[in-house]
Scaffold this motif. Structure first.
Motif, PDB file in Angstrom:
ATOM      1  N   ILE A   1       0.876  -1.177   0.000  1.00 54.21           N
ATOM      2  CA  ILE A   1       0.000   0.000   0.000  1.00 54.21           C
ATOM      3  C   ILE A   1       0.912   1.224   0.000  1.00 54.21           C
ATOM      4  O   ILE A   1       0.780   2.103  -0.818  1.00 54.21           O
ATOM      5  CB  ILE A   1      -0.893   0.036   1.275  1.00 54.21           C
ATOM      6  CG1 ILE A   1      -1.630  -1.282   1.514  1.00 54.21           C
ATOM      7  CG2 ILE A   1      -1.833   1.224   1.256  1.00 54.21           C
ATOM      8  CD1 ILE A   1      -2.899  -1.512   0.795  1.00 54.21           C
TER       9      ILE A   1
ATOM     10  N   ASP B   1     -11.209   5.065  -5.718  1.00 52.23           N
ATOM     11  CA  ASP B   1     -10.009   5.498  -6.447  1.00 52.23           C
ATOM     12  C   ASP B   1      -9.200   6.479  -5.623  1.00 52.23           C
ATOM     13  O   ASP B   1      -7.978   6.411  -5.573  1.00 52.23           O
ATOM     14  CB  ASP B   1     -10.389   6.159  -7.782  1.00 52.23           C
ATOM     15  CG  ASP B   1     -10.838   5.119  -8.805  1.00 52.23           C
ATOM     16  OD1 ASP B   1     -10.561   3.920  -8.582  1.00 52.23           O
ATOM     17  OD2 ASP B   1     -11.490   5.499  -9.808  1.00 52.23           O
TER      18      ASP B   1
ATOM     19  N   LYS C   1      -7.146   4.938  -3.013  1.00 48.70           N
ATOM     20  CA  LYS C   1      -5.916   4.329  -3.550  1.00 48.70           C
ATOM     21  C   LYS C   1      -4.877   5.414  -3.813  1.00 48.70           C
ATOM     22  O   LYS C   1      -3.688   5.240  -3.544  1.00 48.70           O
ATOM     23  CB  LYS C   1      -6.215   3.579  -4.851  1.00 48.70           C
ATOM     24  CG  LYS C   1      -6.930   2.253  -4.626  1.00 48.70           C
ATOM     25  CD  LYS C   1      -6.809   1.349  -5.859  1.00 48.70           C
ATOM     26  CE  LYS C   1      -7.570   0.054  -5.658  1.00 48.70           C
ATOM     27  NZ  LYS C   1      -9.022   0.214  -5.993  1.00 48.70           N
TER      28      LYS C   1
END
Length: 341
Positions: free
Chosen positions: A246, A293, A296
């Protein structure tokens, strides 16, 4: 460990970072090298201080000075030792000589072994040290650690996410048995019930984050409510993988430095910092896919790559965060989840 940020196995292939991970094709070398040249100065300074602290003394006492040092980052050459000591893994290992070996030699649960085997090739396909062609190939080490742990803690066994965590531990300690005991410290003591089949601790902590966001970044909480989005859809991997894949490797390791010393509270600090710092960006989202989105996107870019300033931010940006507050929220959230089942 190469001090140079990049090592290229050959001029044709992709470049590889100091931990064996291939750089993605769109990697921004210019800004990374600008950051790394500055970070190297800090690393050098910290290394000198740590060498003094550890000189002639194998122990790392719990003290404000040590806490401050850990927050500023443990140099890679001392990381395994310090993680082992502050997490309690070292004393568990010393109290149980030969235990790890016994687990490897004992009878095996075939189903568990098969599940772990299936995940071997899925673990860090972008890391050259975990490839079958690598010598030594770390897949065998990883397999041993996971099989031993699954038999040591049968209520957990094995679940996806543990492979990535064990993989990172192996890359840092370069020692199979130490990786096993660190995994035991994380799963058995530091992370409350994240990996059991019901994953009650994980579900609870995602709800706790939701409550903390209501308190600290209410506008984002409102956006989530308006679109009926559950936190688990956005952040479950943050918790399960402890930010592996991540956030950038160096940043993950800095977070883990604090995780081993200060406990699971750090995960909330990181999550809240990511959300609060990018509040305006998140609030521009108008629908569910857009929100996904943006969640992210907030884990990429210079803010998270510059690990030293990022780590300073996690202790200032979310404001006060007491363990007592978290424990209280855990109790309430857990009770609500149990009532729903």
């Amino acid at each position: 460990w190469p001090r140079d940020p990049e090592v290229s196995p050959d001029s044709a292939g992709p470049r590889v970072d100091p931990y064996g991970f291939e750089r993605p094709a769109n990697f921004d070398y210019t800004s990374y090298e600008d950051f790394f040249s500055r970070y190297l100065v800090i690393l050098t300074r910290r290394a000198i201080k740590w060498a003094k602290l550890l000189k002639g003394n194998r122990g790392v006492p719990k003290s404000l000075k040590v806490k401050r040092y850990i927050r500023k980052g443990i140099p890679n050459e001392h990381r395994a030792l310090v993680w082992m000591v502050v997490s309690g893994a070292q004393s568990h290992m010393e109290q149980n000589p030969g235990y790890y070996q016994k687990l490897l030699e004992g009878d095996k649960n075939e189903k568990l072994v098969d599940t772990i085997k299936t995940d071997m090739n899925r673990t860090f396909p972008d890391n050259v040290r975990f490839r079958k062609t690598a010598d030594p190939c770390l897949q065998k080490t990883l397999y041993n650690v996971l099989v031993a742990y699954g038999h040591h803690n049968q209520s957990v066994g094995y679940c996806q996410g543990m492979n990535f965590i064990a993989g990172y531990l192996i890359l840092i300690t370069r020692n199979e048995e130490e990786s096993f005991w660190l995994l035991d410290a994380l799963i058995g003591r530091i992370l409350p019930d994240y990996y059991s089949p019901e994953m009650m601790g994980l579900k609870t902590d995602q709800e706790v984050l939701g409550e903390l966001v209501k308190m600290k970044v209410p506008a984002v909480a409102e956006l989530m409510e308006k679109h009926g989005i559950m936190w688990t859809l956005l952040v479950s991997r943050w918790f399960i993988c402890l930010f592996i894949d991540i956030l950038p490797v160096e940043t993950v390791l800095r977070i883990w430095d604090c995780l081993f010393y200060e406990g699971s509270k750090i995960i909330f600090r990181v999550a809240l910092t990511l959300i609060k710092h990018h509040q305006a960006f998140i609030l521009e989202a108008t629908n569910f896919p857009d929100i996904c989105d943006r969640f992210k996107e907030i884990t990429k870019g210079p803010f998270v790559t510059e690990c030293h300033t990022f780590m300073q931010k996690i202790f200032t940006e979310p404001g006060s965060l007491r363990m007592a507050t978290i424990e209280k929220l855990r109790e309430t959230c857990r009770a609500n989840l149990i009532a729903q089942t």
